[in-house]
Design a protein around this motif. Sequence first.
Motif, PDB file in Angstrom:
ATOM      1  N   HIS A 171      -0.348  12.904   1.278  1.00 51.84           N
ATOM      2  CA  HIS A 171      -0.734  11.530   1.583  1.00 51.84           C
ATOM      3  C   HIS A 171       0.232  10.805   2.511  1.00 51.84           C
ATOM      4  O   HIS A 171      -0.189  10.000   3.343  1.00 51.84           O
ATOM      5  CB  HIS A 171      -0.888  10.747   0.279  1.00 51.84           C
ATOM      6  CG  HIS A 171      -1.926  11.301  -0.636  1.00 51.84           C
ATOM      7  ND1 HIS A 171      -1.763  12.507  -1.299  1.00 51.84           N
ATOM      8  CD2 HIS A 171      -3.153  10.831  -1.011  1.00 51.84           C
ATOM      9  CE1 HIS A 171      -2.826  12.749  -2.032  1.00 51.84           C
ATOM     10  NE2 HIS A 171      -3.683  11.760  -1.883  1.00 51.84           N
ATOM     11  N   LYS A 227      -7.530   9.702   2.584  1.00 50.36           N
ATOM     12  CA  LYS A 227      -7.971  10.181   1.263  1.00 50.36           C
ATOM     13  C   LYS A 227      -9.429  10.627   1.297  1.00 50.36           C
ATOM     14  O   LYS A 227      -9.798  11.606   0.630  1.00 50.36           O
ATOM     15  CB  LYS A 227      -7.762   9.082   0.217  1.00 50.36           C
ATOM     16  CG  LYS A 227      -6.291   8.855  -0.137  1.00 50.36           C
ATOM     17  CD  LYS A 227      -6.126   7.990  -1.376  1.00 50.36           C
ATOM     18  CE  LYS A 227      -6.544   6.562  -1.148  1.00 50.36           C
ATOM     19  NZ  LYS A 227      -6.245   5.697  -2.316  1.00 50.36           N
ATOM     20  N   HIS A 228     -10.268   9.922   2.054  1.00 49.60           N
ATOM     21  CA  HIS A 228     -11.671  10.334   2.190  1.00 49.60           C
ATOM     22  C   HIS A 228     -11.762  11.715   2.857  1.00 49.60           C
ATOM     23  O   HIS A 228     -12.512  12.590   2.413  1.00 49.60           O
ATOM     24  CB  HIS A 228     -12.449   9.319   3.009  1.00 49.60           C
ATOM     25  CG  HIS A 228     -12.659   7.998   2.319  1.00 49.60           C
ATOM     26  ND1 HIS A 228     -13.078   7.901   1.013  1.00 49.60           N
ATOM     27  CD2 HIS A 228     -12.514   6.716   2.772  1.00 49.60           C
ATOM     28  CE1 HIS A 228     -13.179   6.626   0.665  1.00 49.60           C
ATOM     29  NE2 HIS A 228     -12.846   5.890   1.714  1.00 49.60           N
ATOM     30  N   HIS A 267       0.820  -1.216   0.000  1.00 46.90           N
ATOM     31  CA  HIS A 267       0.000   0.000   0.000  1.00 46.90           C
ATOM     32  C   HIS A 267       0.853   1.265   0.000  1.00 46.90           C
ATOM     33  O   HIS A 267       0.389   2.334  -0.413  1.00 46.90           O
ATOM     34  CB  HIS A 267      -0.959   0.003   1.194  1.00 46.90           C
ATOM     35  CG  HIS A 267      -0.278   0.159   2.522  1.00 46.90           C
ATOM     36  ND1 HIS A 267       0.184  -0.912   3.249  1.00 46.90           N
ATOM     37  CD2 HIS A 267       0.016   1.263   3.269  1.00 46.90           C
ATOM     38  CE1 HIS A 267       0.727  -0.497   4.374  1.00 46.90           C
ATOM     39  NE2 HIS A 267       0.637   0.827   4.412  1.00 46.90           N
ATOM     40  N   GLU A 273      -6.349   5.142   3.385  1.00 40.87           N
ATOM     41  CA  GLU A 273      -7.621   5.240   2.672  1.00 40.87           C
ATOM     42  C   GLU A 273      -8.540   6.248   3.346  1.00 40.87           C
ATOM     43  O   GLU A 273      -9.169   7.075   2.686  1.00 40.87           O
ATOM     44  CB  GLU A 273      -8.297   3.869   2.606  1.00 40.87           C
ATOM     45  CG  GLU A 273      -7.679   2.921   1.599  1.00 40.87           C
ATOM     46  CD  GLU A 273      -7.721   3.487   0.181  1.00 40.87           C
ATOM     47  OE1 GLU A 273      -8.808   3.917  -0.263  1.00 40.87           O
ATOM     48  OE2 GLU A 273      -6.668   3.503  -0.483  1.00 40.87           O
ATOM     49  N   PRO A 307      -5.720   0.900   5.683  1.00 40.57           N
ATOM     50  CA  PRO A 307      -6.978   1.623   5.942  1.00 40.57           C
ATOM     51  C   PRO A 307      -6.779   3.046   6.433  1.00 40.57           C
ATOM     52  O   PRO A 307      -7.625   3.914   6.182  1.00 40.57           O
ATOM     53  CB  PRO A 307      -7.656   0.759   7.014  1.00 40.57           C
ATOM     54  CG  PRO A 307      -7.085  -0.609   6.838  1.00 40.57           C
ATOM     55  CD  PRO A 307      -5.659  -0.371   6.426  1.00 40.57           C
ATOM     56  N   GLU A 337       1.787   3.558  -3.270  1.00 41.45           N
ATOM     57  CA  GLU A 337       0.904   4.590  -3.815  1.00 41.45           C
ATOM     58  C   GLU A 337       1.419   5.989  -3.517  1.00 41.45           C
ATOM     59  O   GLU A 337       1.144   6.926  -4.271  1.00 41.45           O
ATOM     60  CB  GLU A 337      -0.504   4.412  -3.250  1.00 41.45           C
ATOM     61  CG  GLU A 337      -1.530   5.352  -3.849  1.00 41.45           C
ATOM     62  CD  GLU A 337      -2.931   5.098  -3.320  1.00 41.45           C
ATOM     63  OE1 GLU A 337      -3.765   6.019  -3.388  1.00 41.45           O
ATOM     64  OE2 GLU A 337      -3.203   3.977  -2.840  1.00 41.45           O
TER      65      GLU A 337
END
Length: 515
Positions: A189, A221-222, A174, A218, A215, A177
């Motif tokens: 990020h 990013k939300h 992960h 992730e 997670p 990215e």
Amino acid sequence: MLVTSTTLLWTVTAGLAAYYCFRFLFGRPQNFPKGPPRLPLLGGYGIMLMINYKHLHKAAAWLSNFYNTKLVGIHLASYPSILVNDYDTVKEVLTRVEFDGRPDLFLGRLREKTFERRGILLTDGPDWKEQRWFMLRYLRDFGFGRRFAELEVETDCEIRTLIEMVRYGAKYEHEGEFIAPDGSVKCPHVLFGCFANTFLYVLSGERIDRAEAAPLFEVGKHALAFLRHGDDYGTVLSLIPWIRHLFPNASNYTRLRNASMGLNAFIESVVRKHLDSYEESHVRCFLDLYFQEMKKVEPKEEGFGFQFDQLIVALADFFVAAIAGVSIQLSLLFERLLLNPTVLTRMQAEIDNVVGHGRLPTLDDRINLPYTEATLREAMRIDTLVPSGFAHMAQQDTTLRGYDVPKGTILMLGLDAIHNQRDIWGDPEVFRPGRFLDSHGRMSLAKDVSVPFGAGKRLCAGETFSRNTMFLVVAALVQNFNLRQPGSDKKPDLGARSTGVAISPADFWLKFEPR
């Protein structure tokens, strides 16, 4: 006679139509600040979009200059509103209890699964006071807003993990990215995991190991999507919510709704994990204290109280700021340091002299690192994260600077404008950390009159946590690395920044070169 009567009727009709059009366009409450006309559907918000649709806080400042007034009266769709772009007046609004309300905007409701009004940030009234008091009171017991040895140990571990990532590159799938093969990292990020885990420890007493931390990135990013694709006035969705049915993508409804539900789903997974193992006689963390209240207090028929769905949205308020907000703020600072290398050099010299290289900086070092602290404060001034703050609302009929302010009036506070007010700062466009130091080079809190976190009862609940954590992360990274843009000597383009709920740089790659 018939022709004359028909002509008279049409003349009267046309006159009445013209009168009502004039009243609609230029009418405003009695003794209200002057401002632009009110357009159909969007009101003065449409005027602001025409002036500067990318940066509405700059449109507000333009209107203030155009009308030569510190307070601009405007309609945001059907909401009578006042734009405040003056330091003294902003401070007055922030500290007067009658302005502590929040308007019931759809941008707040779309964050809840059934569109109920929930959370801390965008609610008001007795339920808000009760929830805010409880959460701040008991989060403090686990290090949120005060010094807490256990949290500082865990934060140190997270910072070491961040340093390891940027020094040695991606270790898990992960991480590919946001960490390139050449070792450069994607901002903001790369910072999500550090800040998310730190707040997660406050909340639940647990952290997620690096190998399983996907997670966290992730959910970051939300949170980032929500801050980037809303806007500081609630977006057109808050003014005409039905537009989401016609243009779900163009109105950004789909993006904002998905981001909110993704964030909530992560929080719910954490909460349910602890709720499933909850024992009333054994308090492990803040969540257990909230579960106790949920079981003691009867659900309310109106409003909100200690309910599961309220807990989820309230925690989402904290997560958005604690993960994406601080990550964006530090990314903005990195851009400033790339443009001002002498500032970075001075920070490094100070840290080398006080801390050395055998350990990471701690909060105990903060008093002896005044230039580093001043640099962080200057970054929050010149790049005000939420440039218009969050909308306040008058909870009763009142007055402000000689104008009448009817109950229900929205007040938008130009935090970016007052942080760039020339009579306050002298040279506000210059990135100059020294403005916060006294003649002996010591940090002078009296010189820092900025309000990046607001003030009064609506002061950002996470101010102390954010300031502490950002200081530790910045000091550690500057101690260990130089900053460089990979593959190019091109300077950061500050014009590429966008303004949503928060001001944000476009994603950019940064090389942390070991010193």
